[in-house]
Design a protein around this motif. Structure first.
Motif: not given
Length: 67
Positions: A7-26
């Motif tokens: 999983w990779k986290r978005s570089s644009y996260c809110g709430g101190g880094g715990n409110n993020c969109v995460e993406v994984a590639v298969s």
């Protein structure tokens, strides 16, 4: 999607880094989840994800509406 995902986290996260969109590639799909609810995810085909990303703009910042 089988096996563990990298999983990779978005570089644009809110709430101190715990409110993020995460993406994984298969090999065939892209998995997307919210870091607040990591057990919930959905998958989308690579072409559809590429079209989505292209539609958001490439400035590196949040997308803006044309209005």
């Amino acid at each position: 999607m089988n096996g563990p995902l990298d999983w990779k986290r978005s570089s644009y996260c809110g709430g101190g880094g715990n409110n993020c969109v995460e993406v994984a590639v298969s090999d065939a799909d892209i998995a997307i989840r919210d870091s607040v609810f990591p057990h919930r995810m959905f998958t989308i085909g690579r072409r559809a994800f590429a079209a989505f990303v292209a539609s958001t703009g490439r400035s590196g910042g949040p997308a803006r509406s044309g209005a």
